[in-house]
Design a protein around this motif. Structure first.
Motif, PDB file in Angstrom:
ATOM      1  N   SER A  84       0.388  -1.260   0.163  1.00  0.00           N
ATOM      2  CA  SER A  84       0.125  -0.141   0.350  1.00  0.00           C
ATOM      3  C   SER A  84       0.560   1.166   0.288  1.00  0.00           C
ATOM      4  O   SER A  84       1.509   0.958   0.533  1.00  0.00           O
ATOM      5  CB  SER A  84      -0.851   0.002   1.469  1.00  0.00           C
ATOM      6  N   ARG A  85       0.602   2.159  -0.392  1.00  0.00           N
ATOM      7  CA  ARG A  85       1.203   3.617  -0.888  1.00  0.00           C
ATOM      8  C   ARG A  85       0.627   4.203  -0.077  1.00  0.00           C
ATOM      9  O   ARG A  85      -0.475   5.032   0.090  1.00  0.00           O
ATOM     10  CB  ARG A  85       0.937   4.348  -1.993  1.00  0.00           C
ATOM     11  N   ILE A  86       1.325   5.114   1.836  1.00  0.00           N
ATOM     12  CA  ILE A  86       0.681   5.855   3.184  1.00  0.00           C
ATOM     13  C   ILE A  86       1.719   7.078   2.882  1.00  0.00           C
ATOM     14  O   ILE A  86       2.624   6.980   2.667  1.00  0.00           O
ATOM     15  CB  ILE A  86       0.962   5.084   3.749  1.00  0.00           C
ATOM     16  N   VAL A  87       0.597   8.074   2.550  1.00  0.00           N
ATOM     17  CA  VAL A  87       1.409   9.549   3.039  1.00  0.00           C
ATOM     18  C   VAL A  87       0.384   9.948   4.287  1.00  0.00           C
ATOM     19  O   VAL A  87      -0.439  10.236   4.747  1.00  0.00           O
ATOM     20  CB  VAL A  87       0.523  10.475   1.717  1.00  0.00           C
ATOM     21  N   VAL A  88       1.791  10.732   5.021  1.00  0.00           N
ATOM     22  CA  VAL A  88       1.227  10.960   6.631  1.00  0.00           C
ATOM     23  C   VAL A  88       1.059  12.483   6.208  1.00  0.00           C
ATOM     24  O   VAL A  88       2.477  12.946   5.816  1.00  0.00           O
ATOM     25  CB  VAL A  88       2.483  10.649   7.377  1.00  0.00           C
ATOM     26  N   LEU A  89       0.286  13.070   6.786  1.00  0.00           N
ATOM     27  CA  LEU A  89      -0.371  14.656   7.304  1.00  0.00           C
ATOM     28  C   LEU A  89       0.092  14.849   8.440  1.00  0.00           C
ATOM     29  O   LEU A  89       0.066  14.262   8.728  1.00  0.00           O
ATOM     30  CB  LEU A  89      -1.505  14.990   6.865  1.00  0.00           C
ATOM     31  N   THR A  90       0.393  15.828   8.227  1.00  0.00           N
ATOM     32  CA  THR A  90       0.869  17.081  10.095  1.00  0.00           C
ATOM     33  C   THR A  90       0.597  18.172   9.844  1.00  0.00           C
ATOM     34  O   THR A  90       1.302  18.649   8.362  1.00  0.00           O
ATOM     35  CB  THR A  90       1.775  16.270  10.644  1.00  0.00           C
ATOM     36  N   GLY A  91       0.331  19.144  10.904  1.00  0.00           N
ATOM     37  CA  GLY A  91      -0.043  20.765  10.789  1.00  0.00           C
ATOM     38  C   GLY A  91       1.911  20.497  11.839  1.00  0.00           C
ATOM     39  O   GLY A  91       2.081  21.398  12.084  1.00  0.00           O
ATOM     40  N   TYR A  92       2.919  19.672  12.545  1.00  0.00           N
ATOM     41  CA  TYR A  92       3.319  19.897  13.127  1.00  0.00           C
ATOM     42  C   TYR A  92       4.799  19.201  12.483  1.00  0.00           C
ATOM     43  O   TYR A  92       5.949  18.005  12.614  1.00  0.00           O
ATOM     44  CB  TYR A  92       3.271  18.921  13.768  1.00  0.00           C
ATOM     45  N   GLY A  93       5.530  19.581  11.061  1.00  0.00           N
ATOM     46  CA  GLY A  93       6.247  19.281  10.271  1.00  0.00           C
ATOM     47  C   GLY A  93       7.517  19.176  10.905  1.00  0.00           C
ATOM     48  O   GLY A  93       7.832  20.373  11.729  1.00  0.00           O
ATOM     49  N   ALA A  94       8.716  18.051  11.132  1.00  0.00           N
ATOM     50  CA  ALA A  94       9.270  17.667  11.891  1.00  0.00           C
ATOM     51  C   ALA A  94      10.506  16.707  11.050  1.00  0.00           C
ATOM     52  O   ALA A  94      10.411  15.579  10.891  1.00  0.00           O
ATOM     53  CB  ALA A  94      10.155  17.458  13.036  1.00  0.00           C
ATOM     54  N   ILE A  95      12.474  17.272  10.657  1.00  0.00           N
ATOM     55  CA  ILE A  95      12.333  17.008  10.365  1.00  0.00           C
ATOM     56  C   ILE A  95      12.700  14.767  10.721  1.00  0.00           C
ATOM     57  O   ILE A  95      12.019  13.586  11.015  1.00  0.00           O
ATOM     58  CB  ILE A  95      14.535  16.884  10.102  1.00  0.00           C
ATOM     59  N   ALA A  96      12.768  14.903  12.481  1.00  0.00           N
ATOM     60  CA  ALA A  96      12.284  13.629  12.925  1.00  0.00           C
ATOM     61  C   ALA A  96      11.433  12.298  13.077  1.00  0.00           C
ATOM     62  O   ALA A  96      11.131  11.492  12.544  1.00  0.00           O
ATOM     63  CB  ALA A  96      12.969  13.486  14.643  1.00  0.00           C
ATOM     64  N   THR A  97      10.055  13.570  12.527  1.00  0.00           N
ATOM     65  CA  THR A  97       8.815  12.734  12.904  1.00  0.00           C
ATOM     66  C   THR A  97       8.822  12.229  11.017  1.00  0.00           C
ATOM     67  O   THR A  97       8.189  11.501  10.884  1.00  0.00           O
ATOM     68  CB  THR A  97       7.437  13.653  12.579  1.00  0.00           C
ATOM     69  N   ALA A  98       9.416  12.779  10.436  1.00  0.00           N
ATOM     70  CA  ALA A  98       9.467  12.560   8.840  1.00  0.00           C
ATOM     71  C   ALA A  98      10.472  11.433   8.526  1.00  0.00           C
ATOM     72  O   ALA A  98       9.933  10.133   7.704  1.00  0.00           O
ATOM     73  CB  ALA A  98       9.935  14.028   7.530  1.00  0.00           C
ATOM     74  N   VAL A  99      11.018  11.114   9.359  1.00  0.00           N
ATOM     75  CA  VAL A  99      12.454  10.001   9.037  1.00  0.00           C
ATOM     76  C   VAL A  99      11.010   9.127  10.128  1.00  0.00           C
ATOM     77  O   VAL A  99      11.365   7.274   8.967  1.00  0.00           O
ATOM     78  CB  VAL A  99      13.746  10.371   9.210  1.00  0.00           C
TER      79      VAL A  99
END
Length: 183
Positions: A84-99
């Motif tokens: 499955s292709r999953i995109v995570v959306l957030t209003g709290y963008g940070a490099i650690a959470t993206a990783v």
């Protein structure tokens, strides 16, 4: 991409998980116009139930939900349907959470506000190509202002607490808050 239906293949199932009900409804409607068969959930528990019972081909999951972390939904979905292709959306963008999101199997990571076109492009992008840069990116001043506003709201609009968390003088913060948002 325009709002016409896309060629999504045989399985066009899409799970949207977000606790912002108005955003969830708008995104669901826009994604249905693009040809997705949308199912929505407003919590981690509801998202995990759908991911376990009917794992979709595509998913868009908010990172922070009232009852927990959206990455739990990503892990459940990845275990039930690895392709499955999953995109995570957030209003709290940070490099650690993206990783963290990408490490557990998210295809992409988008900061809010993201529109249906951004989400569709991220869901359908192939991993060997980089997405195009945004047409109208926010200015550095606007990004800074948005971050300050978010922290201010998270601190229940307490200027002293916000200033402490931002390592900023309280008076400086008050001046920033009194101004209009930059473009």
């Amino acid at each position: 991409m325009d709002s016409t239906a896309l060629d999504l293949g045989e399985d066009n199932s899409l799970l949207l998980v977000d606790d912002d009900e108005a955003f969830l409804r708008r995104l669901a409607k826009a994604m249905e116009k693009r040809g997705f068969a949308v199912e929505t959930a407003g919590s981690v528990a509801a998202g995990q139930a759908i991911a376990t019972g009917r794992p979709p081909a595509y998913a868009v999951v908010d990172l922070r939900l009232e009852d927990g972390n959206g990455l739990d939904v990503v892990e459940t979905l990845r275990a039930r349907r690895p392709e499955s292709r999953i995109v995570v959306l957030t209003g709290y963008g940070a490099i650690a959470t993206a990783v963290a999101a990408v490490k557990i199997g998210a295809t992409d990571y988008l900061a809010k506000p993201a529109d249906a076109t951004d989400v569709t492009n991220a869901l359908l992008a192939r991993t060997d190509t980089l997405p195009p840069p945004p047409e109208n990116p926010m200015s550095a001043d606007r990004v800074r202002w948005e971050h300050i506003q978010r922290v201010y709201e998270l601190c229940d609009r307490n200027v002293s607490e916000t200033a402490r968390r931002l390592s900023m003088h309280r008076r400086t913060l008050q001046r920033i808050l009194a101004k209009r948002s930059p473009r």
